[in-house]
Design a protein around this motif. Structure first.
Motif, short mmCIF file in Angstrom:
data_model
loop_
_atom_site.label_atom_id
_atom_site.label_comp_id
_atom_site.label_asym_id
_atom_site.label_seq_id
_atom_site.Cartn_x
_atom_site.Cartn_y
_atom_site.Cartn_z
N GLN A 117 10.67 -13.75 28.55
CA GLN A 117 10.25 -14.15 29.80
C GLN A 117 9.15 -13.27 30.46
OE1 GLN A 117 10.85 -17.18 30.84
NE2 GLN A 117 9.35 -16.84 32.52
N HIS A 118 9.45 -11.87 30.18
CA HIS A 118 8.48 -11.24 31.18
C HIS A 118 6.82 -11.04 30.57
CE1 HIS A 118 11.66 -9.80 33.54
NE2 HIS A 118 12.11 -9.31 32.52
N VAL A 119 6.87 -11.56 28.96
CA VAL A 119 5.70 -11.68 28.38
C VAL A 119 5.04 -12.65 28.74
CG1 VAL A 119 4.46 -11.66 26.10
CG2 VAL A 119 6.55 -10.32 26.31
N LEU A 120 5.95 -13.99 29.02
CA LEU A 120 5.38 -15.04 29.19
C LEU A 120 4.47 -14.95 30.64
CD1 LEU A 120 4.87 -18.07 29.03
CD2 LEU A 120 7.00 -18.72 29.74
N THR A 121 5.40 -14.24 31.63
CA THR A 121 4.86 -14.16 33.04
C THR A 121 3.46 -13.28 33.10
OG1 THR A 121 7.27 -14.47 33.88
CG2 THR A 121 5.57 -13.48 35.37
N CYS A 122 3.58 -12.32 32.41
CA CYS A 122 2.28 -11.34 32.15
C CYS A 122 1.03 -12.49 31.75
CB CYS A 122 2.48 -10.25 31.31
SG CYS A 122 3.35 -8.85 32.03
N ILE A 123 1.36 -13.08 30.83
CA ILE A 123 0.15 -13.79 29.97
C ILE A 123 -0.37 -14.88 31.15
CG2 ILE A 123 -0.48 -15.57 28.24
CD1 ILE A 123 -0.10 -12.56 27.24
N ASN A 179 8.50 -6.91 25.76
CA ASN A 179 9.03 -7.68 26.93
C ASN A 179 9.38 -6.54 28.10
OD1 ASN A 179 9.80 -9.97 28.30
ND2 ASN A 179 11.97 -9.49 27.77
N GLY A 180 9.96 -5.47 27.61
CA GLY A 180 10.06 -4.33 28.43
C GLY A 180 8.87 -3.71 29.55
N ALA A 181 7.98 -3.47 28.63
CA ALA A 181 6.50 -3.19 28.97
C ALA A 181 5.99 -4.02 29.96
CB ALA A 181 5.83 -2.72 28.00
N CYS A 182 6.32 -5.34 29.62
CA CYS A 182 5.71 -6.20 30.65
C CYS A 182 6.49 -6.20 32.01
CB CYS A 182 5.72 -7.83 30.02
SG CYS A 182 4.65 -7.86 28.67
N GLN A 183 7.98 -6.03 31.72
CA GLN A 183 8.67 -6.20 32.92
C GLN A 183 8.25 -4.91 33.85
OE1 GLN A 183 12.65 -5.57 32.34
NE2 GLN A 183 13.29 -6.03 34.40
N TYR A 228 -3.92 -5.82 29.94
CA TYR A 228 -3.67 -5.29 28.66
C TYR A 228 -3.87 -3.86 28.66
CZ TYR A 228 -4.94 -3.75 23.82
OH TYR A 228 -4.99 -3.13 22.85
N ARG A 229 -4.68 -3.22 29.30
CA ARG A 229 -4.80 -1.66 29.29
C ARG A 229 -3.57 -0.89 29.75
NH1 ARG A 229 -8.91 1.52 28.31
NH2 ARG A 229 -10.36 -0.25 28.48
N ARG A 230 -2.85 -1.54 30.89
CA ARG A 230 -1.76 -0.90 31.64
C ARG A 230 -0.44 -1.23 30.59
NH1 ARG A 230 -2.29 -0.04 37.05
NH2 ARG A 230 -4.67 0.77 37.29
N ILE A 231 -0.26 -2.35 30.06
CA ILE A 231 0.72 -2.70 29.22
C ILE A 231 0.63 -1.89 27.86
CG2 ILE A 231 1.83 -4.39 27.64
CD1 ILE A 231 1.11 -6.46 29.80
N CYS A 232 -0.65 -1.49 27.46
CA CYS A 232 -0.86 -0.79 26.22
C CYS A 232 -0.23 0.91 26.58
CB CYS A 232 -2.11 -0.57 25.73
SG CYS A 232 -2.58 -0.14 24.07
N ASN A 233 -0.71 1.33 27.75
CA ASN A 233 -0.57 2.70 28.39
C ASN A 233 1.08 3.02 28.35
OD1 ASN A 233 -3.01 3.71 28.12
ND2 ASN A 233 -3.54 3.09 30.05
#
Length: 517
Positions: free
Chosen positions: A423-429, A462-466, A476-481
Motif C-alpha cells: 500500500q505504501h508503494v502505491l501511495t508513493c507512486i 514498501n517499508g522505505a516508501c513508508q 525516487y532519489r530519497r527512496i533509493c537513499n
C-alpha cells in the motif's frame, strides 16, 4: 537460349496458356523465345501445383518455385559477336558464303557454336527487312493504345494562356471500336488512368494491351525482350491481362491505331478547331459526343459500323472487369530504422514494421490511401496512409515486448504495478505521478521506484516508501537513499511517539524562523 524472367512475366505466360494460346503465340505476344516459353510450360506442368494455383501465388512464392536463370556463356557469345563484325563487312563481297566464314570461325574459336546456332545468332544480330502483311485480328485479343502526335488546347481562365493537352487513343482491332480521351500529359499516372477509362468504356478486358514504347510504359525498349514499367505491369495484372509493347521502329505492328490517329484528326480535331474550352472536363465532354458519331459511321466496305461490330461480336469475347478499380501504385526504397520504422519520404512520416526486420532494406508500395512495406516480395506491413508530416504510424503488433510495455504507460498502469508491492508503494507512486507537470517524467520516476524491488525485495521497498511518506519526501532519489542506508530497518517506527513530539504545541499563530531574518 533461355531468358531470366521475373515473377510477373511468369504469371503472364500462365495466364496466356490458360486462355488457350499456343507456346509459339505466347512467345510472339510477350516477345520471348519459343524455347523459353516451352521450358517454363514444362516446368509448370511438372510442378506439384495446378496452373490456376500458381497464378494465385505471390511474387516471392512463385520466384521460389521457378527461380530465374540464363544459359548464356558471355565469353563464348562475345567471341561470336566480335567475329560477326568482320563477317558483316564482307557480306557484299563477290563469292561470299556463310559456310566459308563458319569454317574459319570453327577453326579459331575456343568453343565454337554449331553451324545452325551460328546462323541463328547472325540473323538475330542482323535481321532481314521483311515486307508487311495484312494481319487478321481475333476478337478481344488485343487493345492497341497510343497518343496522338498533335495536341489539343484548353484556355486558362485567369491568364488566357493556351495549355496543351495530350490525346489518348485506344482501339480494338477486330471491330476497330475506338476510344478517345484528353489528358494532361503522357506520364505514367495519366497513361494508366486513360487505359483504365478505356477498359470501362469497352465494358471488358482484352487478353493483351499493345502499347508503343512510351517512357511511361516501357523502361527499356527491346526488339525481343522490352522491360515494362512495373506499375503498368501491375495494372495489367489487376485487370487479368498482359502488356505487349510493339517493336522499336516498327510502326507496322500498330498500323490500325496509327490509322485511327489520322481518322481522329479528321473526325474530332477538325470539328473542334474553332471551339474554346476552359477545362479538361469540357473538352472530354465534346470529344465523347463526336466519338459517338464517329463509332456509328458505317464502314465503306462493310454494312456495319464500329459500334455494331463491337456489340454483335467482340464484346462477348472480352473478359469481365475487376470488381475494384486499380489504385495507382508508386514505390520507394527504405531501410528499417533501429526504432522499427521505415521513413516514408513523400509524406516525411514513419510507418512501423515488425521489429525483427530492423536493419533490413525494404520496398514501400503506396497509393493515395494505403502504404505497404515489402521485404523479398513478401508484404510485412500494411497501413492506412497518414498525410500529416512527421507523424509516426504504429501497429502495436509490430513492437517488441519492451516497446509494447512502453506504449502502455499510463497512471493506471503504474498504480497497478505498484499495488503488487504494498500500500505504501502505491501511495508513493500516486504522489510522484501527480507532482510532475509532464507525464512522461513522472512515468520514468515511477518506473525507477518500482524497479527497486528487484534489488531490495517488495517488503523493504514498501517499508522505505513508508519512511519516505512519513518524512513527506516521496521521490525516487530519497527512496533509493533510504534503502541504500538501511534507514527502513532502523526501527524508526518502534520509537515512542511522545519522544518525537515537539515541546512547542501546534498553533496557527506561531511564526517560523523566516520571520526574524
Amino acid at each position: 537460349m533461355a531468358n531470366a524472367l521475373d515473377p510477373m512475366d511468369l504469371k503472364q505466360i500462365i495466364r496466356l496458356h490458360l486462355d488457350g494460346f499456343s507456346n509459339r503465340n505466347i512467345g510472339a505476344t510477350l516477345g520471348l523465345s519459343r524455347n523459353t516459353v516451352n521450358h517454363y510450360i514444362k516446368r509448370f506442368k511438372a510442378s506439384d501445383y495446378t496452373m490456376e494455383a500458381l497464378l494465385s501465388f505471390d511474387q516471392g512464392a512463385l520466384l521460389a518455385q521457378f527461380p530465374a536463370y540464363t544459359t548464356i556463356d558471355n565469353d563464348r557469345y562475345n567471341e561470336l559477336m566480335l567475329y560477326f563484325e568482320g563477317v558483316n563487312k564482307a557480306r557484299n563481297h563477290p563469292g561470299f558464303t556463310f559456310l566459308h566464314h563458319y569454317q574459319e570461325y570453327n577453326q579459331t574459336a575456343k568453343a565454337p557454336y554449331s553451324y545452325t546456332q551460328f546462323m541463328e545468332h547472325y540473323h538475330r544480330r542482323y535481321a532481314h527487312i521483311k515486307g508487311s502483311m495484312k494481319l487478321e485480328h481475333d476478337p478481344a485479343k488485343e487493345m492497341y493504345i497510343d497518343f496522338a502526335g498533335k495536341k489539343l488546347h484548353i484556355v486558362d481562365r485567369d491568364t488566357g494562356e493556351l495549355v496543351p493537352v495530350e490525346v489518348f487513343i485506344a482501339i480494338l482491332p477486330h471491330s476497330q471500336y475506338t476510344y478517345v480521351s484528353a489528358c494532361r500529359s503522357q506520364k505514367r499516372e495519366d497513361l494508366i488512368g486513360c487505359c483504365q477509362r478505356a477498359l470501362h468504356f469497352y465494358g471488358g478486358v482484352p487478353k493483351a494491351i499493345v502499347s508503343d514504347n512510351l517512357k511511361s510504359a516501357v523502361n527499356r525498349a527491346s526488339k525481343y525482350e522490352p522491360q515494362i514499367n512495373r506499375t503498368f505491369k501491375e495494372f495489367a495484372h489487376h485487370y487479368n491481362c498482359v502488356i505487349n509493347p510493339t517493336r522499336s521502329y516498327a510502326p507496322q505492328d500498330k498500323a490500325l491505331v496509327e490509322n485511327a490517329v489520322h481518322l481522329v484528326y479528321q473526325r474530332i480535331y477538325y470539328p473542334l478547331r474553332e471551339m474554346t474550352f476552359f477545362s479538361l472536363a469540357d473538352l472530354n465532354r465534346e470529344i465523347r459526343r463526336l466519338l459517338e458519331t464517329y463509332n456509328n459511321l458505317l464502314f465503306q466496305r462493310k454494312e456495319a459500323s464500329r459500334k455494331e461490330l463491337f456489340q454483335s461480336v467482340e464484346r462477348s469475347y472480352l473478359k469481365p472487369l475487376s470488381q475494384q478499380p486499380y489504385a495507382l501504385k508508386n514505390y520507394r526504397r527504405a531501410k528499417v530504422q533501429k526504432m522499427g520504422y521505415v521513413y516514408f519520404s513523400p509524406d516525411k512520416s514513419y510507418y512501423s514494421v515488425p521489429y525483427r526486420y530492423i536493419g533490413k532494406h525494404t520496398m514501400i508500395h503506396y497509393t493515395q490511401s494505403t502504404v505497404e512495406v515489402y521485404y523479398n516480395h513478401q508484404r510485412i506491413a500494411l497501413h492506412k496512409r497518414h498525410p500529416a508530416k512527421g507523424s509516426y504510424i504504429t501497429n502495436k503488433d509490430h513492437l517488441s515486448s519492451t516497446h509494447k510495455a512502453y506504449t502502455q504507460w499510463s497512471p493506471e498502469y503504474f498504480k497497478q504495478l505498484a499495488s503488487r508491492h504494498g500500500q505504501h508503494v502505491l501511495t508513493c507512486i500516486a504522489r510522484i505521478l501527480t507532482s510532475t507537470d509532464y507525464p512522461e517524467t513522472g512515468y520514468r520516476r515511477a518506473m525507477g521506484v518500482i524497479q527497486l524491488h528487484k534489488t531490495y525485495g517488495s517488503q523493504r521497498l514498501n517499508g522505505a516508501c513508508q519512511v519516505a511518506l512519513q518524512a513527506d519526501t516521496a521521490s525516487y532519489r530519497r527512496i533509493c537513499n533510504i534503502l541504500k542506508n538501511n534507514m527502513d530497518q532502523t526501527s524508526l517506527f518502534d520509537q515512542d511517539p511522545e519522544e518525537d513530539r515537539s515541546h512547542i504545541p501546534k498553533h496557527g499563530n506561531i511564526r517560523g524562523a523566516s520571520t526574524y531574518k
